[in-house]
Design a protein around this motif. Structure first.
Motif, PDB file in Angstrom:
ATOM      1  N   ARG A  62       0.841  -1.290   0.094  1.00 35.52           N
ATOM      2  CA  ARG A  62      -0.070   0.033   0.135  1.00 35.52           C
ATOM      3  C   ARG A  62       0.817   1.128   0.009  1.00 35.52           C
ATOM      4  O   ARG A  62       1.766   1.216   0.603  1.00 35.52           O
ATOM      5  CB  ARG A  62      -0.825   0.032   1.309  1.00 35.52           C
ATOM      6  CG  ARG A  62      -1.730   1.356   1.229  1.00 35.52           C
ATOM      7  CD  ARG A  62      -2.793   1.304   2.618  1.00 35.52           C
ATOM      8  NE  ARG A  62      -3.926   0.335   2.352  1.00 35.52           N
ATOM      9  CZ  ARG A  62      -4.909   0.258   3.381  1.00 35.52           C
ATOM     10  NH1 ARG A  62      -4.656   1.030   4.296  1.00 35.52           N
ATOM     11  NH2 ARG A  62      -6.008  -0.419   2.925  1.00 35.52           N
ATOM     12  N   MET A  81      -6.675  -8.700  -7.632  1.00 41.86           N
ATOM     13  CA  MET A  81      -7.522  -8.278  -8.488  1.00 41.86           C
ATOM     14  C   MET A  81      -8.194  -9.138  -9.429  1.00 41.86           C
ATOM     15  O   MET A  81      -8.731  -8.981 -10.379  1.00 41.86           O
ATOM     16  CB  MET A  81      -7.349  -6.824  -9.039  1.00 41.86           C
ATOM     17  CG  MET A  81      -7.026  -5.753  -8.025  1.00 41.86           C
ATOM     18  SD  MET A  81      -6.579  -4.109  -8.653  1.00 41.86           S
ATOM     19  CE  MET A  81      -5.167  -4.285  -9.603  1.00 41.86           C
ATOM     20  N   GLY A  98      -1.302   1.631  -4.744  1.00 46.60           N
ATOM     21  CA  GLY A  98      -2.234   2.747  -4.157  1.00 46.60           C
ATOM     22  C   GLY A  98      -2.835   2.200  -2.860  1.00 46.60           C
ATOM     23  O   GLY A  98      -2.205   1.724  -1.970  1.00 46.60           O
ATOM     24  N   SER A  99      -4.293   2.097  -2.822  1.00 46.73           N
ATOM     25  CA  SER A  99      -4.999   1.789  -1.339  1.00 46.73           C
ATOM     26  C   SER A  99      -4.635   0.482  -1.085  1.00 46.73           C
ATOM     27  O   SER A  99      -4.989   0.270   0.160  1.00 46.73           O
ATOM     28  CB  SER A  99      -6.396   1.927  -1.718  1.00 46.73           C
ATOM     29  OG  SER A  99      -7.041   1.059  -2.714  1.00 46.73           O
ATOM     30  N   THR A 131      -5.144   5.922  -3.727  1.00 47.12           N
ATOM     31  CA  THR A 131      -5.614   5.585  -5.216  1.00 47.12           C
ATOM     32  C   THR A 131      -6.051   4.134  -5.700  1.00 47.12           C
ATOM     33  O   THR A 131      -5.513   3.336  -4.866  1.00 47.12           O
ATOM     34  CB  THR A 131      -4.862   6.403  -6.209  1.00 47.12           C
ATOM     35  OG1 THR A 131      -5.437   6.544  -7.362  1.00 47.12           O
ATOM     36  CG2 THR A 131      -3.452   5.597  -6.330  1.00 47.12           C
ATOM     37  N   ALA A 132      -6.692   4.018  -6.626  1.00 45.15           N
ATOM     38  CA  ALA A 132      -7.112   2.704  -7.109  1.00 45.15           C
ATOM     39  C   ALA A 132      -5.807   1.858  -7.627  1.00 45.15           C
ATOM     40  O   ALA A 132      -4.915   2.590  -8.326  1.00 45.15           O
ATOM     41  CB  ALA A 132      -8.037   2.737  -8.040  1.00 45.15           C
ATOM     42  N   PRO A 133      -5.528   0.704  -7.267  1.00 45.66           N
ATOM     43  CA  PRO A 133      -4.265  -0.123  -7.844  1.00 45.66           C
ATOM     44  C   PRO A 133      -4.513  -0.336  -9.569  1.00 45.66           C
ATOM     45  O   PRO A 133      -5.556  -0.087  -9.928  1.00 45.66           O
ATOM     46  CB  PRO A 133      -4.473  -1.414  -7.097  1.00 45.66           C
ATOM     47  CG  PRO A 133      -5.523  -1.213  -6.047  1.00 45.66           C
ATOM     48  CD  PRO A 133      -6.412   0.052  -6.327  1.00 45.66           C
ATOM     49  N   ARG A 134      -3.298  -0.207 -10.028  1.00 47.59           N
ATOM     50  CA  ARG A 134      -3.447  -0.631 -11.439  1.00 47.59           C
ATOM     51  C   ARG A 134      -2.027  -1.040 -11.829  1.00 47.59           C
ATOM     52  O   ARG A 134      -1.007  -0.870 -11.158  1.00 47.59           O
ATOM     53  CB  ARG A 134      -3.640   0.797 -12.284  1.00 47.59           C
ATOM     54  CG  ARG A 134      -2.614   1.943 -12.068  1.00 47.59           C
ATOM     55  CD  ARG A 134      -2.749   3.004 -13.204  1.00 47.59           C
ATOM     56  NE  ARG A 134      -1.888   3.800 -13.103  1.00 47.59           N
ATOM     57  CZ  ARG A 134      -1.569   4.600 -14.216  1.00 47.59           C
ATOM     58  NH1 ARG A 134      -2.122   4.593 -15.163  1.00 47.59           N
ATOM     59  NH2 ARG A 134      -0.572   5.722 -13.872  1.00 47.59           N
ATOM     60  N   LYS A 299      -9.627  -2.454  -1.037  1.00 43.38           N
ATOM     61  CA  LYS A 299     -10.542  -1.529  -1.261  1.00 43.38           C
ATOM     62  C   LYS A 299     -11.434  -1.816  -2.861  1.00 43.38           C
ATOM     63  O   LYS A 299     -12.317  -1.040  -2.904  1.00 43.38           O
ATOM     64  CB  LYS A 299     -10.225  -0.125  -1.166  1.00 43.38           C
ATOM     65  CG  LYS A 299      -9.272   0.141   0.187  1.00 43.38           C
ATOM     66  CD  LYS A 299     -10.230  -0.261   1.200  1.00 43.38           C
ATOM     67  CE  LYS A 299      -9.463   0.096   2.612  1.00 43.38           C
ATOM     68  NZ  LYS A 299     -10.245  -0.353   3.816  1.00 43.38           N
ATOM     69  N   GLN A 300     -10.665  -2.084  -3.611  1.00 45.61           N
ATOM     70  CA  GLN A 300     -10.958  -2.301  -4.859  1.00 45.61           C
ATOM     71  C   GLN A 300     -11.383  -3.832  -5.385  1.00 45.61           C
ATOM     72  O   GLN A 300     -10.569  -4.731  -5.224  1.00 45.61           O
ATOM     73  CB  GLN A 300     -10.124  -1.715  -5.970  1.00 45.61           C
ATOM     74  CG  GLN A 300      -9.481  -0.373  -5.463  1.00 45.61           C
ATOM     75  CD  GLN A 300     -10.492   0.610  -5.802  1.00 45.61           C
ATOM     76  OE1 GLN A 300     -11.444   0.688  -6.593  1.00 45.61           O
ATOM     77  NE2 GLN A 300     -10.339   1.560  -4.922  1.00 45.61           N
TER      78      GLN A 300
END
Length: 301
Positions: A62, A81, A98-99, A131-134, A299-300
């Motif tokens: 994170r 994910m 990110g988050s 922020t959203a992971p990517r 979170k995503q």
């Protein structure tokens, strides 16, 4: 024009990570403010499969971005994910945790048993910690390669350099990440914007980085700076941390030199760091680990 002085030269140190993977750490943990916005650089070049095949099983991240650059072998990855894939020689994977993300990275050697590459951690600013992971996965053929008139070869992993732009985009630290090869005996000056923190990591050959003081701020051939102090010699597994200036100047040794040249704009924010999680305060750090224990870290969906 001013040559960046060399603040210090450090040899990467042997360590173990993951499930016992043998690697060398150039910098990371402790006080990394001189490298801000970067947090860690690991050199995982290894020719002994028993020393790396256990890999990096499922673990969280994170608040950071990880950049994996493979030179030989492959790294297979999967995450919370549902993403999975592999990066091979010349490829780059840029993961924005990110988050929060939970993932694994499993190295596989090439037919000769070699697993070579690097992993760099870049910090995220407070505004983007959650922020959203990517992922951004870049194949070798997508990475621009520039050959200068004197034979200097540059792979542009990220950022803009010599009028070209790398394929990785939208990175908070606005990094410039170069893989540079300079021919034997050749002297080369490479621009690095003054406000940036910058370092080089040598992984092939030898060279001398100009350690400019005031009298050598604009060295000329007549000065022959490479034969006099101040200078800094560097060989395989040497990390060179630069002070402020406009350029980095190197003279390759008799067997050429190959190095990473990385720079980024410092965030100048507080760092609260434990293992794979990097936040701005101890309270945020405690909260992240509480969420891990409670199963609310991701979170995503």
């Amino acid at each position: 024009m001013s040559i960046r002085p060399v603040k210090r030269v450090i040899k990467s140190k042997p360590t173990r990570e993951g499930a016992g993977v043998h690697l060398r750490r150039a910098f990371g943990f402790g006080d990394t403010s001189d490298f801000d916005p970067f947090l860690l650089l690991d050199d995982f070049r290894n020719d002994v499969p028993e020393d790396y095949l256990a890999g990096f099983p499922w673990h969280p991240h994170r608040g950071i971005e990880t950049i994996t650059y493979v030179l030989a072998g492959t790294v297979e990855h999967g995450d919370s994910m549902g993403n999975q894939g592999a990066i091979a020689a010349g490829d780059v994977q840029w993961m924005t945790a990110g988050s929060g993300i939970i993932h694994q990275e499993m190295p596989k050697g090439d037919p000769a048993g070699r697993m070579h590459g690097f992993q760099l951690w870049a910090n995220l600013p407070a505004s983007l910690k959650m922020t959203a992971p990517r992922y951004q996965e870049v194949k070798s053929l997508e990475i621009p390669e520039i050959i200068d008139d004197d034979g200097t070869h540059v792979r542009l992993v990220c950022g803009s350099f010599w009028g070209k732009k790398g394929p990785v985009e939208g990175i908070a630290a606005d990094p410039i990440y170069l893989d540079v090869s300079v021919s034997p005996g050749r002297r080369k000056t490479l621009p690095v914007e003054t406000p940036r923190h910058a370092f080089a990591y040598v992984f092939g050959g030898t060279g001398k980085f100009c350690n400019a003081s005031s009298p050598l701020a604009v060295p000329t051939e007549a000065v022959k700076w490479a034969d006099t102090a101040p200078r800094s010699e560097a060989d395989n597994r040497s990390l060179i941390l630069f002070d402020r200036g406009d350029d980095v100047t190197v003279r390759a040794g008799d067997d050429s030199i190959r190095f990473l040249l990385v720079s980024g704009k410092p965030l100048e924010e507080p760092v609260a760091w434990y293992g794979p999680i990097v936040m701005n305060t101890q309270e945020q750090l405690r909260h992240a680990f509480q969420e891990l224990e409670q199963g609310t870290f991701i979170k995503q969906g």
